[in-house]
Write a protein that holds these residues in place. Structure first.
Motif, PDB file in Angstrom:
ATOM      1  N   GLY A 204     -27.355   2.481  15.783  1.00 58.14           N
ATOM      2  CA  GLY A 204     -27.215   2.596  14.337  1.00 58.14           C
ATOM      3  C   GLY A 204     -28.211   3.562  13.738  1.00 58.14           C
ATOM      4  N   GLY A 208     -26.711   6.621  11.846  1.00 53.39           N
ATOM      5  CA  GLY A 208     -26.955   6.607  10.411  1.00 53.39           C
ATOM      6  C   GLY A 208     -27.936   7.680   9.967  1.00 53.39           C
ATOM      7  N   LEU A 243     -21.429   9.372  10.025  1.00 55.59           N
ATOM      8  CA  LEU A 243     -21.463   8.200   9.156  1.00 55.59           C
ATOM      9  C   LEU A 243     -20.221   7.320   9.354  1.00 55.59           C
ATOM     10  CD1 LEU A 243     -22.972   9.622   5.851  1.00 55.59           C
ATOM     11  CD2 LEU A 243     -24.081   8.219   7.584  1.00 55.59           C
ATOM     12  N   ALA A 244     -19.079   7.950   9.631  1.00 59.19           N
ATOM     13  CA  ALA A 244     -17.882   7.158   9.954  1.00 59.19           C
ATOM     14  C   ALA A 244     -18.108   6.346  11.231  1.00 59.19           C
ATOM     15  CB  ALA A 244     -16.670   8.074  10.101  1.00 59.19           C
ATOM     16  N   VAL A 247     -20.432   3.395  10.398  1.00 63.69           N
ATOM     17  CA  VAL A 247     -19.751   2.248   9.792  1.00 63.69           C
ATOM     18  C   VAL A 247     -18.993   1.459  10.867  1.00 63.69           C
ATOM     19  CG1 VAL A 247     -17.943   1.568   8.177  1.00 63.69           C
ATOM     20  CG2 VAL A 247     -19.590   3.333   7.522  1.00 63.69           C
ATOM     21  N   TRP A 248     -18.307   2.188  11.762  1.00 60.58           N
ATOM     22  CA  TRP A 248     -17.587   1.521  12.852  1.00 60.58           C
ATOM     23  C   TRP A 248     -18.538   0.688  13.705  1.00 60.58           C
ATOM     24  CZ3 TRP A 248     -18.371   2.318  18.127  1.00 60.58           C
ATOM     25  CH2 TRP A 248     -17.442   1.712  18.979  1.00 60.58           C
ATOM     26  N   GLN A 250     -21.486  -0.546  12.833  1.00 61.80           N
ATOM     27  CA  GLN A 250     -22.094  -1.654  12.105  1.00 61.80           C
ATOM     28  C   GLN A 250     -21.197  -2.891  12.099  1.00 61.80           C
ATOM     29  OE1 GLN A 250     -25.581  -1.231  10.875  1.00 61.80           O
ATOM     30  NE2 GLN A 250     -24.916   0.153  12.495  1.00 61.80           N
ATOM     31  N   HIS A 251     -19.898  -2.682  12.220  1.00 63.91           N
ATOM     32  CA  HIS A 251     -18.979  -3.818  12.305  1.00 63.91           C
ATOM     33  C   HIS A 251     -19.138  -4.557  13.627  1.00 63.91           C
ATOM     34  CE1 HIS A 251     -16.566  -3.657   8.679  1.00 63.91           C
ATOM     35  NE2 HIS A 251     -16.468  -2.344   8.790  1.00 63.91           N
ATOM     36  N   LEU A 260     -23.054  -4.757   6.693  1.00 70.90           N
ATOM     37  CA  LEU A 260     -22.015  -4.392   5.732  1.00 70.90           C
ATOM     38  C   LEU A 260     -21.639  -5.556   4.829  1.00 70.90           C
ATOM     39  CD1 LEU A 260     -19.739  -2.147   7.953  1.00 70.90           C
ATOM     40  CD2 LEU A 260     -21.595  -1.481   6.429  1.00 70.90           C
TER      41      LEU A 260
END
Length: 484
Positions: A204, A208, A243-244, A247-248, A250-251, A260
């Motif tokens: 991350g 990030g 960044l996409a 986000v993936w 972080q899930h 999130l």
């Protein structure tokens, strides 16, 4: 008064320490701007490299904020706060003593890195220290005033130090301020331990931070190179893809860098969106008025800094005397939307400036409206975005809000500057060759006017977003089901 607040009799002194550190970070974003020409001459810095005095700071600060926020959650807010202060002081001393451009660039990058640890830890300390609604409103009023008004104060302080001492003191001044805050932190801040058993989300961090650095770099290069340059398009595309992927990830991560669940509440997400749009629309004020005061009206550095003070005064009044008093009994979206409408009205007034305008009748009313509007907006945004977040996530939430503010400032500066430059060029071509100083100034002011209209549109959109997304009640606990 809540038990949490009653158990901390030193909380108002703690607010003073947090505010001092926050002011130092905000000031440093603009205090060097006015000193830059003097530093360039003293260090023999080429024109092509001078932007790195600013960009090195913004890249490190914006790119590492999420990491800094999670460090605060893992090692403890106070410990992260102290580390950030000490590192910022050392980096500032290194920059002030720089004998060449490379040392100055490195020092500015170090300042940004330690500011990325300091800023979210300061906001999360404020969030966990003040829990009583009325006291919380007052504390966030002070914080919001500093966050919005510190940039204008930085221009004044930078002008004074540059004109009456030298450019190095724009960096040295951070050392005594940081030392005073360090002493205050040891005496007044409550120690909060980190989360036991936690670990740092390394993928991350890479995704990030890499994505944010790429975005900030792309935005910073868009001005001098143009949007079609591969040095702009490639970083921006890389930033979006990273960044996409962030986000993936972080899930799926067990201990995400940015949980999130923080954004599941509609009011909190609306506050984040309002902050981003507000900073996109606001930062054109400082960029364009600096050129307007110095290049068009011929103001020296100190007078330029003084000319910006009504913005800071308006923000302080709006945040501490209006928003802080109204928030306990007024819906936050009402304050946010009203503030954005006021700021948009100020931008419209500024769009009517001419090369022959006078400060008091023509410039001052617009600056006061912008300042009051920002004060009314920033204070409830900070309070709404951080209330209801579990203690273990306050650093991450604070870092995310500061990141949104930083990205909005970078994007707004580039977009509005591009709009203004294009309008200036079209005006010059339409009115023949600009072979006189007056013609050049008129073309420049026309470009500023177009950009101010665009700023007004962005701020009105921010008002609409706040009115539609932020509910009357406080946000729910992150990760829990939002209230109706």
């Amino acid at each position: 008064m809540t038990p949490a607040s009653a158990a901390d009799p030193k909380r108002w002194w703690a607010l003073a320490v947090i505010a001092l550190a926050q002011l130092m970070v905000i000031l440093d974003g603009t205090i060097v701007n006015i000193a830059l020409p003097s530093a360039q001459r003293a260090l023999g810095m080429p024109d092509a490299d001078r932007q790195w005095v600013i960009t090195a700071y913004t890249l490190a600060f914006g790119g590492l904020l999420l990491l800094g926020g999670r460090i605060a959650d893992l090692v403890g807010r106070k410990r992260a706060f102290v580390i950030g202060l000490a590192g910022f002081a050392v980096a500032s001393a290194l920059g002030g003593a720089a004998a060449g451009p490379g040392t100055l660039f490195a020092a500015r990058a170090l300042q940004g890195a330690f500011a990325a640890v300091l800023a979210p830890s300061a906001l999360s300390l404020l969030t966990t220290t003040f829990t009583d609604p009325r006291e919380r409103a007052k504390a966030f009023g002070v914080y919001g005033a500093l966050a919005g008004g510190g940039s204008g104060a930085g221009l004044l302080v930078g002008g004074l130090l540059t004109e009456y001492l030298n450019w190095r003191w724009c960096l040295y001044v951070n050392v005594p301020v940081a030392l005073a805050a360090l002493i205050g932190a040891q005496v007044f801040l409550r120690d909060r331990s980190g989360r036991r058993g936690g670990h740092l989300d390394v993928p991350g961090v890479l995704l990030g931070s890499g994505g944010l650095v790429a975005l900030v770099y792309g935005f910073s290069e868009a001005g001098p190179r143009g949007w079609t340059s591969p040095w702009v398009a490639a970083p921006l595309m890389a930033g979006v893809l990273l960044l996409a992927a962030f986000v993936w990830w972080q899930h799926r991560a067990a201990g995400p860098l940015l949980p999130l669940r923080i954004f599941r509440d509609r009011s909190r997400a609306g506050a984040f969106a309002t902050m981003g749009l507000a900073t996109i629309g606001m930062f054109g004020v400082f960029l364009f008025l600096t050129y307007y005061f110095q290049a068009v009206l011929g103001y020296p550095p100190v007078r330029t800094g003084l000319a910006f003070m009504p913005v800071s005064v308006g923000i302080v009044i709006g945040a501490t005397q209006i928003a802080a008093r109204l928030l306990p009994r007024t819906a936050p979206h009402t304050l946010m939307a009203s503030g954005m409408v006021l700021a948009a009205a100020g931008m419209v007034l500024l769009s009517r400036l001419t090369v022959h305008a006078q400060y008091v009748p023509h410039v001052l009313p617009g600056l006061l409206l912008v300042g009051l509007g920002m004060g009314l907006t920033f204070m409830p945004v900070y309070a709404t975005a951080t209330v209801g977040v579990p203690t273990q996530d306050t650093g991450a939430a604070s870092a995310a809000l500061t990141t949104v503010q930083q990205i909005g400032a970078s994007l707004g500066t580039v977009l509005l500057n591009t709009i203004a430059t294009g309008a200036t060029g079209r005006h010059s071509r339409a009115h023949g060759p600009a072979d006189s100083g007056t013609a050049l100034a008129e073309a420049m002011v026309h470009g500023f006017s177009v950009a101010y209209w665009c700023s007004a549109g962005v701020l009105l959109f921010a008002a609409l977003v706040a009115a539609l997304t932020v509910r009357r009640g406080k946000p729910s606990q992150a990760g829990s089901k939002p209230s109706a």
